[in-house]
Motif scaffolding. Structure first.
Motif, PDB file in Angstrom:
ATOM      1  N   VAL A  50     -20.367  17.150  -2.537  1.00 35.54           N
ATOM      2  CA  VAL A  50     -21.599  17.880  -2.829  1.00 35.54           C
ATOM      3  C   VAL A  50     -21.816  18.986  -1.797  1.00 35.54           C
ATOM      4  CG1 VAL A  50     -24.119  17.694  -2.943  1.00 35.54           C
ATOM      5  CG2 VAL A  50     -22.685  15.957  -4.028  1.00 35.54           C
TER       6      VAL A  50
ATOM      7  N   CYS B 113     -27.880  23.305 -12.634  1.00 36.40           N
ATOM      8  CA  CYS B 113     -26.447  23.007 -12.552  1.00 36.40           C
ATOM      9  C   CYS B 113     -25.688  23.531 -13.772  1.00 36.40           C
ATOM     10  CB  CYS B 113     -26.223  21.501 -12.406  1.00 36.40           C
ATOM     11  SG  CYS B 113     -26.762  20.844 -10.804  1.00 36.40           S
TER      12      CYS B 113
ATOM     13  N   PHE C 158     -22.312  17.478 -11.933  1.00 34.14           N
ATOM     14  CA  PHE C 158     -23.535  16.672 -12.024  1.00 34.14           C
ATOM     15  C   PHE C 158     -23.896  16.342 -13.464  1.00 34.14           C
ATOM     16  CE2 PHE C 158     -23.856  19.005  -8.010  1.00 34.14           C
ATOM     17  CZ  PHE C 158     -24.113  17.972  -7.135  1.00 34.14           C
TER      18      PHE C 158
ATOM     19  N   GLY D   7     -22.714  11.489 -13.111  1.00 38.74           N
ATOM     20  CA  GLY D   7     -22.943  12.572 -12.154  1.00 38.74           C
ATOM     21  C   GLY D   7     -24.346  12.600 -11.591  1.00 38.74           C
ATOM     22  N   THR D   8     -25.292  12.033 -12.326  1.00 39.30           N
ATOM     23  CA  THR D   8     -26.685  12.071 -11.860  1.00 39.30           C
ATOM     24  C   THR D   8     -26.896  11.240 -10.596  1.00 39.30           C
ATOM     25  OG1 THR D   8     -27.208  10.266 -13.396  1.00 39.30           O
ATOM     26  CG2 THR D   8     -27.666  12.518 -14.136  1.00 39.30           C
TER      27      THR D   8
ATOM     28  N   LEU E  24     -27.275  13.415  -7.591  1.00 38.06           N
ATOM     29  CA  LEU E  24     -28.415  14.320  -7.442  1.00 38.06           C
ATOM     30  C   LEU E  24     -29.181  14.123  -6.132  1.00 38.06           C
ATOM     31  CD1 LEU E  24     -29.921  14.650 -11.029  1.00 38.06           C
ATOM     32  CD2 LEU E  24     -28.718  16.374  -9.704  1.00 38.06           C
TER      33      LEU E  24
END
Length: 407
Positions: A313, A362, A371, A376-377, A380
């Motif tokens: 990230v 995104c 994401f 993918g969340t 966050l």
């Protein structure tokens, strides 16, 4: 050049003529020594071989590893096919990996059929980094580093000689290395708790140990005399390098470690000077780049996932910071909620809004579509963690910096 984006292989080949990538090295030994200086052999790539810059991006260890692995395969191809082309090399590397696939159903089927050969190799190399520790996948505390990836290069060399035997060759070399590392580790006089855990794991995984009889290391060393290991190849040097790596954690060799490695030197028919040279190479690299070089890296799986995810990230944010900051500043409600989050806990409804609006942002930045993928969340919160560094100082004026010295 961005090794985390599509078409990086074609970009890499376009940046450097064949003479620069291959002709710079007189032979396999010289190439291996240069590759070792990048850290690839030690599992920590800190650079790539080409002297010319690869671009403005600050590349990660994983990205340098992909480049070095591809470069190693490329060099081996041209060792056997002096007049071949880059296109020939790509097609051969692709065929090699297809044949090397070790019972993992559907691996290649997951790749898009319409992809070009170079794009397919890019996916394969990424997958190789992810599965470099597949041998110990069932073990939850022991993970192999990238140090074994050079086995792909050695196996590709063998594949060009005898394509039908490549799986057996890979398995044999894998077993030799792990067994040698096991006995090197066992030779340590002072073993850490992690050393003991690893030894227990090896002893319970007999399929990776060449010989489980009472002969132990003596039987193993004797067995090396009957294996197909070319005297002038890098196989022997590589085996010795990884044995050093196994006991390098304490930055020195005790008498029993020294004795086993000297016996290994004799068995491998290498000059005794090689022992001191390998120690000097590893010491020089360690002092210059890092004090932590391990063949086996221990980590709780959850911690390792979080650490890797945070690094991913952070990298994405750095490479997209200007556009991401602009998108955030244009999103009024999201900015207000992020500002409130520095002072109080957001409500469930507010957290849902932050999540929804971040995902919308995104969607506008291709590199951040990670994401949007399934699962993918969960990344966050990491994105939110790094966001304040992108925003104006006025946004952070109410943030409370914790003085760690008072803790």
């Amino acid at each position: 050049m961005n090794p985390s984006a599509p078409d990086w292989i074609l970009k890499f080949l376009n940046l450097f003529p064949k003479e620069e990538l291959i002709g710079t090295f007189k032979n396999e030994h010289e190439f291996y020594e240069a590759l070792k200086k990048t850290g690839f052999i030690y599992g920590i790539s800190v650079s790539a071989l080409p002297q010319k810059t690869l671009g403005n991006l600050k590349l990660t260890k994983e990205e340098f590893t992909k480049i070095n692995l591809f470069h190693g395969l490329l060099f081996q191809f041209f060792q056997s096919n002096e007049n071949g082309s880059y296109s020939d090399a790509i097609n051969n590397i692709l065929l090699f990996y297809k044949q090397l696939e070790k019972g993992k159903t559907g691996f290649f089927h997951k790749l898009t059929i319409a992809q070009s050969p170079s794009n397919t190799i890019e996916h394969i190399l990424s997958a190789r980094l992810q599965t470099a520790n597949s041998l110990f996948k069932k073990n939850t505390i022991s993970l192999l580093t990238y140090a074994l990836l050079y086995l792909d290069v050695l196996s590709f060399k063998q594949w060009q000689k005898n394509a039908d035997n490549v799986k057996n060759f890979y398995r044999q070399q894998e077993t030799i290395i792990l067994t040698a590392c096991f006995y090197t580790l066992k030779s340590k006089l002072k073993k850490s708790k992690y050393d003991k855990l690893l030894i227990e794991f090896f002893e319970s995984s007999s399929e990776y140990i060449i010989d489980g009889s009472e002969g132990g290391p003596a039987t193993f060393l004797e067995s090396l005399n009957y294996l197909d290991m070319d005297t002038n190849s890098t196989q022997r040097k590589y085996l010795l390098d990884l044995c050093y790596l196994t006991v390098w954690e304490d930055l020195k060799l005790d008498d029993s470690e020294q004795q086993f490695l000297q016996q290994l030197i004799v068995t491998l028919n290498l000059p005794e000077s090689e022992l001191q040279k390998n120690l000097s190479d590893l010491s020089t690299f360690s002092k210059k780049y890092t004090d932590k070089i391990l063949l086996f890296e221990y980590s709780n799986p959850v911690k390792k996932f979080y650490k890797h995810s945070a690094a991913t990230v952070k990298l994405l944010i750095i490479r997209n910071k200007d556009r991401l900051a602009r998108e955030l500043e244009e999103s009024g409600e999201l900015m207000v909620l992020l500002g409130h989050s520095t002072l109080r806990e957001l409500s469930a409804a507010e957290k849902a809004k932050v999540k929804e609006q971040l995902l919308d942002i995104c969607k506008t930045i291709p590199s951040l579509t990670i994401f949007l993928l399934p699962g993918g969340t969960v990344l966050l919160p990491l994105l939110v963690k790094f966001i304040p560094k992108l925003l104006p100082s006025s946004f952070q004026e109410n943030r409370i910096e914790i003085d760690t010295k008072k803790k």
